[in-house]
Design a protein around this motif. Structure first.
Motif, PDB file in Angstrom:
ATOM      1  N   GLY A  82       0.784  -1.269  -0.001  1.00 25.97           N
ATOM      2  CA  GLY A  82       0.006  -0.026   0.065  1.00 25.97           C
ATOM      3  C   GLY A  82       0.866   1.286  -0.008  1.00 25.97           C
ATOM      4  O   GLY A  82       2.018   1.335   0.385  1.00 25.97           O
ATOM      5  N   GLU A  83       0.376   2.425  -0.551  1.00 25.50           N
ATOM      6  CA  GLU A  83       0.963   3.649  -0.591  1.00 25.50           C
ATOM      7  C   GLU A  83       0.920   4.371   0.863  1.00 25.50           C
ATOM      8  O   GLU A  83       1.853   5.064   1.103  1.00 25.50           O
ATOM      9  CB  GLU A  83       0.184   4.736  -1.585  1.00 25.50           C
ATOM     10  CG  GLU A  83       0.314   4.093  -3.018  1.00 25.50           C
ATOM     11  CD  GLU A  83      -0.696   4.764  -3.985  1.00 25.50           C
ATOM     12  OE1 GLU A  83      -0.253   6.114  -3.948  1.00 25.50           O
ATOM     13  OE2 GLU A  83      -1.647   4.258  -4.406  1.00 25.50           O
ATOM     14  N   LEU A  84       0.025   4.028   1.703  1.00 25.68           N
ATOM     15  CA  LEU A  84      -0.196   4.499   2.849  1.00 25.68           C
ATOM     16  C   LEU A  84       0.077   3.053   3.897  1.00 25.68           C
ATOM     17  O   LEU A  84      -0.598   2.030   3.801  1.00 25.68           O
ATOM     18  CB  LEU A  84      -1.644   4.907   3.241  1.00 25.68           C
ATOM     19  CG  LEU A  84      -1.752   6.472   2.509  1.00 25.68           C
ATOM     20  CD1 LEU A  84      -3.190   6.838   2.743  1.00 25.68           C
ATOM     21  CD2 LEU A  84      -0.794   7.276   2.888  1.00 25.68           C
ATOM     22  N   ILE A 102      -8.316   8.570   7.482  1.00 26.98           N
ATOM     23  CA  ILE A 102      -6.875   8.677   7.087  1.00 26.98           C
ATOM     24  C   ILE A 102      -6.539   9.088   5.723  1.00 26.98           C
ATOM     25  O   ILE A 102      -5.746   9.955   5.385  1.00 26.98           O
ATOM     26  CB  ILE A 102      -6.018   7.107   7.247  1.00 26.98           C
ATOM     27  CG1 ILE A 102      -5.908   6.758   8.627  1.00 26.98           C
ATOM     28  CG2 ILE A 102      -4.854   7.189   6.439  1.00 26.98           C
ATOM     29  CD1 ILE A 102      -5.683   5.349   8.918  1.00 26.98           C
ATOM     30  N   LEU A 103      -7.477   8.690   4.830  1.00 31.06           N
ATOM     31  CA  LEU A 103      -7.269   9.034   3.406  1.00 31.06           C
ATOM     32  C   LEU A 103      -7.817  10.536   3.337  1.00 31.06           C
ATOM     33  O   LEU A 103      -7.022  11.027   2.654  1.00 31.06           O
ATOM     34  CB  LEU A 103      -8.409   8.227   2.587  1.00 31.06           C
ATOM     35  CG  LEU A 103      -7.935   6.604   2.586  1.00 31.06           C
ATOM     36  CD1 LEU A 103      -9.132   5.874   1.864  1.00 31.06           C
ATOM     37  CD2 LEU A 103      -6.721   6.358   1.490  1.00 31.06           C
ATOM     38  N   ASN A 108      -5.639  15.851   2.209  1.00 32.96           N
ATOM     39  CA  ASN A 108      -5.433  17.462   2.797  1.00 32.96           C
ATOM     40  C   ASN A 108      -4.245  17.760   3.239  1.00 32.96           C
ATOM     41  O   ASN A 108      -4.036  18.774   3.702  1.00 32.96           O
ATOM     42  CB  ASN A 108      -6.520  17.572   3.896  1.00 32.96           C
ATOM     43  CG  ASN A 108      -7.933  17.513   3.669  1.00 32.96           C
ATOM     44  OD1 ASN A 108      -8.444  18.031   2.617  1.00 32.96           O
ATOM     45  ND2 ASN A 108      -8.744  16.999   4.700  1.00 32.96           N
ATOM     46  N   GLY A 109      -3.202  17.047   2.762  1.00 32.84           N
ATOM     47  CA  GLY A 109      -1.932  17.442   2.695  1.00 32.84           C
ATOM     48  C   GLY A 109      -0.982  16.744   3.761  1.00 32.84           C
ATOM     49  O   GLY A 109       0.285  17.140   4.042  1.00 32.84           O
ATOM     50  N   PHE A 110      -1.286  15.857   4.635  1.00 33.18           N
ATOM     51  CA  PHE A 110      -0.930  15.325   6.136  1.00 33.18           C
ATOM     52  C   PHE A 110      -0.328  13.993   5.587  1.00 33.18           C
ATOM     53  O   PHE A 110      -1.167  13.064   5.208  1.00 33.18           O
ATOM     54  CB  PHE A 110      -1.595  15.270   7.176  1.00 33.18           C
ATOM     55  CG  PHE A 110      -2.396  16.537   7.656  1.00 33.18           C
ATOM     56  CD1 PHE A 110      -1.079  17.492   8.524  1.00 33.18           C
ATOM     57  CD2 PHE A 110      -3.593  17.138   7.306  1.00 33.18           C
ATOM     58  CE1 PHE A 110      -1.876  18.468   9.129  1.00 33.18           C
ATOM     59  CE2 PHE A 110      -3.937  18.093   7.642  1.00 33.18           C
ATOM     60  CZ  PHE A 110      -2.930  18.989   8.570  1.00 33.18           C
ATOM     61  N   ILE A 149       1.259   6.589   8.051  1.00 32.58           N
ATOM     62  CA  ILE A 149       2.358   7.440   7.558  1.00 32.58           C
ATOM     63  C   ILE A 149       2.350   7.001   5.948  1.00 32.58           C
ATOM     64  O   ILE A 149       2.193   5.796   5.704  1.00 32.58           O
ATOM     65  CB  ILE A 149       3.556   7.225   8.250  1.00 32.58           C
ATOM     66  CG1 ILE A 149       4.600   8.008   7.528  1.00 32.58           C
ATOM     67  CG2 ILE A 149       3.762   5.931   8.349  1.00 32.58           C
ATOM     68  CD1 ILE A 149       5.926   7.841   8.463  1.00 32.58           C
ATOM     69  N   SER A 150       2.724   7.993   5.029  1.00 34.42           N
ATOM     70  CA  SER A 150       2.874   7.554   3.705  1.00 34.42           C
ATOM     71  C   SER A 150       4.134   6.608   3.657  1.00 34.42           C
ATOM     72  O   SER A 150       5.001   7.042   4.299  1.00 34.42           O
ATOM     73  CB  SER A 150       2.952   8.767   2.832  1.00 34.42           C
ATOM     74  OG  SER A 150       4.323   9.404   2.959  1.00 34.42           O
TER      75      SER A 150
END
Length: 234
Positions: A82-84, A102-103, A108-110, A149-150
């Motif tokens: 996954g990307e996250l 989370i998404l 929203n930039g976090f 976290i990404s």
């Protein structure tokens, strides 16, 4: 949620957690709503009870690892597609729609954040410490609040420091505060107060405070673990 939204890999480190693994896996599936949970990775550090069998029976992917939560979480992140990434303690239950929250935070930039905290007890002292988790200060953070976290930021951050047998979450999040905007999602995970019940609320909180202070004053991971073994470990 859009079909092109990032996919989430849930990473749960475990060691002999047969009493909790069924509950957390059941609630992850029950409380997720986005359709973007790609996988649940249970990273096992050598369980000798039924943890692994229960996890497999409930559809999780089990990864065998050397013991050590930092090491286990790093391996889970390495294997995640996954990307996250969503790191979750086995005795912590995520809230309804946690994945959507989370998404939305990511959109929203976090690139990193956690949830507020709630204990499975109404004790006023623990309610106060849980209330403090809404404040976006590093001192108010802890692994029981879970962490998203990404994967990109995770790799840039240098991952969990495997020298830390304890305090690995706090040490890692401390670095994240310096690298990226960190958000507190305004819903709460519910975590077990089992260690407080075993050791005593005031006693355990005192020793946790000492560990925080020692780290702040520059004490290394080995000395922190020695203190933990002497005063906190059950």
């Amino acid at each position: 949620m859009k079909e092109n939204s990032p996919q989430i890999s849930v990473v749960i480190p475990v060691l002999n957690e047969e009493k909790y693994i069924k509950k957390v896996l059941t609630h992850i599936k029950k409380n997720a709503r986005s359709g973007r949970i790609l996988e649940i990775l249970v990273v096992d550090g050598g369980s000798t009870d039924a943890t692994v069998a229960i996890a497999i029976s409930l559809g999780a992917t089990v990864i065998s690892s050397d013991r050590g939560r930092a090491r286990q979480m790093n391996l889970g992140a390495k294997m995640a597609a996954g990307e996250l990434l969503y790191f979750l303690h086995v005795d912590t239950i995520p809230p309804l729609n946690f994945d959507t929250d989370i998404l939305n935070s990511y959109v929203n930039g976090f690139e990193a954040g956690c949830f507020r905290l709630q204990f499975d007890t109404s004790h006023p002292v623990l309610r106060f410490f849980a209330w403090c988790s809404r404040m976006n200060y590093q001192i108010c953070r802890g692994g029981d609040q879970s962490l998203f976290i990404s994967k990109n930021l995770f790799l840039r951050s240098g991952k969990f420091n495997e020298s830390y047998i304890i305090y690995e979450d706090n040490e890692f999040i401390g670095r994240l505060y310096k690298l990226a905007n960190f958000t507190i999602i305004p819903t709460a995970v519910k975590t077990s107060a089992r260690r407080y019940r075993q050791k005593g609320i005031f006693t355990l909180q005192y020793h946790f405070g000492v560990v925080h202070l020692k780290h702040y004053l520059g004490t290394g991971p080995e000395a922190l673990y020695s203190y933990y073994k002497k005063h906190i470990a059950v």
